[in-house]
Motif scaffolding. Structure first.
Motif, PDB file in Angstrom:
ATOM      1  N   GLY A  68      75.736  20.782 -77.542  1.00 24.21           N
ATOM      2  CA  GLY A  68      75.722  20.210 -78.903  1.00 24.21           C
ATOM      3  C   GLY A  68      77.085  19.506 -79.598  1.00 24.21           C
ATOM      4  O   GLY A  68      77.107  19.416 -80.432  1.00 24.21           O
ATOM      5  N   LEU A  69      77.431  19.007 -78.245  1.00 26.45           N
ATOM      6  CA  LEU A  69      78.643  18.064 -78.530  1.00 26.45           C
ATOM      7  C   LEU A  69      78.418  16.476 -78.513  1.00 26.45           C
ATOM      8  O   LEU A  69      77.594  16.128 -77.587  1.00 26.45           O
ATOM      9  N   ARG A  70      79.162  15.726 -78.882  1.00 21.86           N
ATOM     10  CA  ARG A  70      79.138  13.952 -79.114  1.00 21.86           C
ATOM     11  C   ARG A  70      80.623  13.666 -78.811  1.00 21.86           C
ATOM     12  O   ARG A  70      81.482  14.370 -78.965  1.00 21.86           O
ATOM     13  N   MET A  71      80.719  12.616 -78.119  1.00 21.57           N
ATOM     14  CA  MET A  71      82.067  12.216 -77.825  1.00 21.57           C
ATOM     15  C   MET A  71      82.784  11.514 -79.119  1.00 21.57           C
ATOM     16  O   MET A  71      81.936  10.884 -79.649  1.00 21.57           O
ATOM     17  N   THR A  72      84.190  11.394 -79.130  1.00 19.30           N
ATOM     18  CA  THR A  72      84.612  10.690 -80.289  1.00 19.30           C
ATOM     19  C   THR A  72      85.918  10.124 -79.760  1.00 19.30           C
ATOM     20  O   THR A  72      86.667  11.106 -79.119  1.00 19.30           O
ATOM     21  N   GLY A  73      86.661   9.259 -80.581  1.00 20.65           N
ATOM     22  CA  GLY A  73      88.224   8.994 -80.612  1.00 20.65           C
ATOM     23  C   GLY A  73      88.175   8.251 -79.327  1.00 20.65           C
ATOM     24  O   GLY A  73      87.586   7.332 -78.639  1.00 20.65           O
TER      25      GLY A  73
END
Length: 85
Positions: free
Chosen positions: A65-70
């Motif tokens: 349930g994670l997405r990448m960011t930053g």
């Protein structure tokens, strides 16, 4: 209590997927972690240690349930798809 490298990685480089169903694949999550380490000038732990830490943090390799960011997300994408540069 000191924040672990893995907690910091999850805080700085991931966020919950908006739809709740999309998830980073196992190789994407570890690749994002290695990009995050590179940007933070730290050595990535081997996959076995990383996945043990993720299990301890209740992050599953699939359906996480994670997405990448930053910045680590940008680094990972550019490293994965060099033709974009």
């Amino acid at each position: 209590m000191a924040v672990s490298q893995f907690n910091r990685f999850l805080t700085e480089a991931t966020s919950p997927a908006a739809d709740g169903h999309s998830s980073l694949r196992k190789d994407q999550l570890y690749g994002l972690y290695t990009s995050w380490c590179l940007l933070n000038q730290s050595s990535p732990e081997p996959g076995s240690i990383f996945w043990t830490a993720m299990r301890n943090l209740r992050i599953r390799p699939s359906t996480n349930g994670l997405r990448m960011t930053g910045p680590a997300a940008a680094d990972y994408i550019l490293a994965s798809y060099p033709d974009l540069v």
